[in-house]
Design a protein around this motif. Structure first.
Motif, mmCIF file in Angstrom:
data_model
loop_
_atom_site.group_PDB
_atom_site.id
_atom_site.type_symbol
_atom_site.label_atom_id
_atom_site.label_comp_id
_atom_site.label_asym_id
_atom_site.label_seq_id
_atom_site.Cartn_x
_atom_site.Cartn_y
_atom_site.Cartn_z
ATOM 1 N N GLY A 29 46.574 19.996 -75.344
ATOM 2 C CA GLY A 29 47.863 19.347 -75.599
ATOM 3 C C GLY A 29 49.010 20.339 -75.573
ATOM 4 N N VAL A 30 48.783 21.503 -76.183
ATOM 5 C CA VAL A 30 49.808 22.556 -76.178
ATOM 6 C C VAL A 30 50.090 23.002 -74.749
ATOM 7 N N VAL A 31 49.027 23.260 -73.995
ATOM 8 C CA VAL A 31 49.192 23.734 -72.622
ATOM 9 C C VAL A 31 49.953 22.716 -71.779
ATOM 10 N N ALA A 32 49.561 21.454 -71.885
ATOM 11 C CA ALA A 32 50.222 20.417 -71.100
ATOM 12 C C ALA A 32 51.706 20.309 -71.437
ATOM 13 N N ALA A 33 52.028 20.538 -72.707
ATOM 14 C CA ALA A 33 53.411 20.371 -73.150
ATOM 15 C C ALA A 33 54.319 21.512 -72.724
ATOM 16 N N VAL A 34 53.766 22.718 -72.579
ATOM 17 C CA VAL A 34 54.632 23.893 -72.391
ATOM 18 C C VAL A 34 54.485 24.583 -71.039
ATOM 19 N N ALA A 35 53.437 24.288 -70.289
ATOM 20 C CA ALA A 35 53.126 25.081 -69.091
ATOM 21 C C ALA A 35 54.290 25.130 -68.098
ATOM 22 N N GLN A 146 50.041 29.729 -61.048
ATOM 23 C CA GLN A 146 49.125 29.191 -62.044
ATOM 24 C C GLN A 146 49.297 29.972 -63.334
ATOM 25 N N TYR A 147 49.027 29.302 -64.448
ATOM 26 C CA TYR A 147 49.178 29.957 -65.741
ATOM 27 C C TYR A 147 47.813 30.324 -66.301
ATOM 28 N N THR A 148 47.818 31.247 -67.247
ATOM 29 C CA THR A 148 46.593 31.613 -67.945
ATOM 30 C C THR A 148 46.785 31.331 -69.433
ATOM 31 N N VAL A 149 45.700 30.954 -70.072
ATOM 32 C CA VAL A 149 45.748 30.577 -71.482
ATOM 33 C C VAL A 149 44.648 31.309 -72.233
ATOM 34 N N GLY A 186 55.512 36.340 -72.133
ATOM 35 C CA GLY A 186 55.195 34.931 -72.306
ATOM 36 C C GLY A 186 55.188 34.528 -73.764
ATOM 37 N N PRO A 187 55.082 33.236 -74.054
ATOM 38 C CA PRO A 187 55.140 32.772 -75.438
ATOM 39 C C PRO A 187 53.796 32.809 -76.151
ATOM 40 N N LEU A 188 53.854 33.083 -77.461
ATOM 41 C CA LEU A 188 52.729 32.870 -78.367
ATOM 42 C C LEU A 188 53.091 31.621 -79.161
ATOM 43 N N LEU A 189 52.202 30.637 -79.163
ATOM 44 C CA LEU A 189 52.539 29.313 -79.682
ATOM 45 C C LEU A 189 51.639 28.893 -80.831
ATOM 46 N N ASN A 190 52.169 27.983 -81.665
ATOM 47 C CA ASN A 190 51.341 27.384 -82.704
ATOM 48 C C ASN A 190 50.709 26.108 -82.174
ATOM 49 N N SER A 191 49.993 25.397 -83.015
ATOM 50 C CA SER A 191 49.258 24.210 -82.574
ATOM 51 C C SER A 191 50.168 23.040 -82.219
ATOM 52 N N LEU A 192 51.458 23.148 -82.563
ATOM 53 C CA LEU A 192 52.426 22.105 -82.212
ATOM 54 C C LEU A 192 53.141 22.417 -80.903
ATOM 55 N N GLY A 193 52.798 23.543 -80.279
ATOM 56 C CA GLY A 193 53.459 23.923 -79.046
ATOM 57 C C GLY A 193 54.797 24.598 -79.264
#
Length: 332
Positions: A29-35, A146-149, A186-193
Motif C-alpha cells: 500500500g505504501v509503495v503504490a501510494a508513493v512510487a 523502476q523503483y526499489t523497495v 530517496g524517502p524513508l517512510l512510515n506505514s502510512l506512506g
C-alpha cells in the motif's frame, strides 16, 4: 518387547498467514501510494579529461522525491553538488531537466526545481513522534524506470553523522532498511506512506547501518532553501544530541519538556563565544523558549541571533543554571 515411538507434530495456527498478509498489504500500500513521487536523478559534470575537456559527462546518480505539486524535489546535497546538468526521470519514463534551487552541505539536503505542475507531493511526517521499532520503508529510483523497495524498522533516533564538509548532522535516524546503490536522496517512510526521513548514507564497514535525515529537520532546511536559496544560520560551536530527562530532573527543575539537548563537545572558535558551556551540559532553554530537541536548537539558532548575547538554560549536575553565549555565523 514393545517399542513405542513418539512423533512430535509442529502445530501451526492460521493466524500467521493473515499477519503476514497484513504486513505485506501495508508495504504494498505504501509503495503504490508513493512510487510515482519518487524520481531518479542523473548528474553530469564538466570533464577535465583532455579528450573531452569541458564537456558534460555522467558523474553520478541518486534519488529524490516530490515535495510540492509545482515541481520542488527533495534530495541529498552530495547527489547534486557541483553538477552542471541535472535530469530527473519518473517511473513512467518521463525525463525532464532540473535546476538547483538551493543546497546545504551541513545537512546534506538539496532542493531541485522542475518545470512541471500537477505533481503528487509526498507528505512529511512529524519525526519527533517516531519510536524505535516502528516500520520503516526505504524507496529509491536508482535505474530511472523502476523503483526499489526495502523494509525494516527504525533502529535508533538522535544519531549524528558527519557531513562531507566536516560538520555534524545532529538529527539522524538509523534504520536497518537497506539502502541500495542509487537510493541516496530517496524517502524513508512510515506505514502510512508519510516521509519520516531522507535517506542519506550507509556505513560500508557495518552490516545494516543505514541513515536518514529526520523529516522535521529536512522540512525546515527545504523551506529555507526554497525561500532564500541558502540556509542562513547561527552556531554556538557544540556537538549535541537529544537526551531523555529523568522524572526527578524534570520535577526538581520544573521543566516543561521530557527531553533536552546533551552537549558532548564544545568547540573553541573565534567566531562565537561559548566559553560558559561545558561538556555534559544539557540545554533545556533558549532565551525563554523550551529546547526539547536538536531540531529546536537548529530553528532557534537562526540568522538573527548572530552576534547577539543569548541566554541558555542548562542542566549541570542535575541543577538548572543560566549561561550566556554569543552565536557566530556558520562558515560553509
Amino acid at each position: 518387547m514393545e517399542h513405542s515411538s513418539h512423533i512430535t507434530h509442529i502445530s501451526t495456527t492460521h493466524d500467521d498467514g493473515p499477519l503476514l498478509d497484513a504486513y505485506s498489504r501495508t508495504i504494498t500500500g505504501v509503495v503504490a501510494a508513493v512510487a510515482d513521487s519518487v524520481v531518479h536523478i542523473e548528474v553530469k559534470k564538466k570533464s577535465n579529461d583532455k579528450r573531452n575537456k569541458g564537456q558534460a559527462v555522467p558523474a553520478g546518480t541518486g534519488s529524490g522525491f516530490i515535495i510540492s505539486s509545482d515541481g520542488f524535489i527533495l534530495t541529498n546535497n552530495h547527489v547534486v553538488d557541483a553538477a552542471d546538468q541535472i535530469s530527473v526521470s519518473f517511473t513512467d519514463g518521463r525525463r525532464v531537466n532540473a535546476e538547483i534551487k538551493g543546497k546545504d552541505a551541513s545537512t546534506d539536503i538539496a532542493v531541485l526545481k522542475i518545470d512541471d505542475t500537477g505533481l503528487k507531493a509526498l507528505q512529511l511526517a512529524n519525526s519527533s513522534q517516531l519510536q524505535v521499532g516502528q516500520i520503516a520503508v526505504a524507496i529509491g529510483n536508482p535505474m530511472g524506470l523502476q523503483y526499489t523497495v526495502t523494509t525494516g524498522v527504525v533502529s535508533a533516533l538522535g544519531r549524528t553523522l558527519r557531513a562531507n564538509n566536516g560538520r555534524l548532522i545532529d538529527d539522524v535516524i538509523q534504520t536497518d532498511a537497506a539502502l541500495n546503490p542509487g537510493n541516496s536522496g530517496g524517502p524513508l517512510l512510515n506505514s502510512l506512506g508519510q516521509v519520516i526521513g531522507v535517506n542519506t548514507a550507509i556505513v560500508a564497514s557495518a552490516q545494516g547501518l543505514c541513515f536518514a535525515i529526520a523529516s522535521n529537520l529536512a522540512e525546515y532546511i527545504a523551506g529555507q532553501l526554497i525561500l532564500n536559496g541558502q540556509v542562513r544560520r547561527a552556531q554556538i560551536g557544540i556537538g549535541a544530541q537529544g537526551v531523555n530527562l529523568s522524572n526527578r530532573m524534570i520535577a526538581a527543575n520544573r521543566l516543561s519538556t521530557p527531553t533536552g539537548v546533551y552537549v558532548y563537545e564544545v568547540i573553541p572558535d573565534g567566531h562565537f563565544n561559548n566559553q560558559q558551556l561545558i561538556k555534559g551540559d544539557i540545554i533545556v532553554d533558549f532565551e525563554g523558549n523550551p529546547v526539547a530537541s536538536v531540531d529546536d536548537l537548529h530553528k532557534l539558532l537562526n540568522f538573527s541571533r548572530i552576534g547577539q548575547r543569548t541566554q541558555l538554560g542548562v542542566l549541570r549536575n542535575g541543577h538548572r543554571v543560566n549561561v550566556e553565549v554569543i552565536p557566530g555565523q556558520v562558515t560553509l
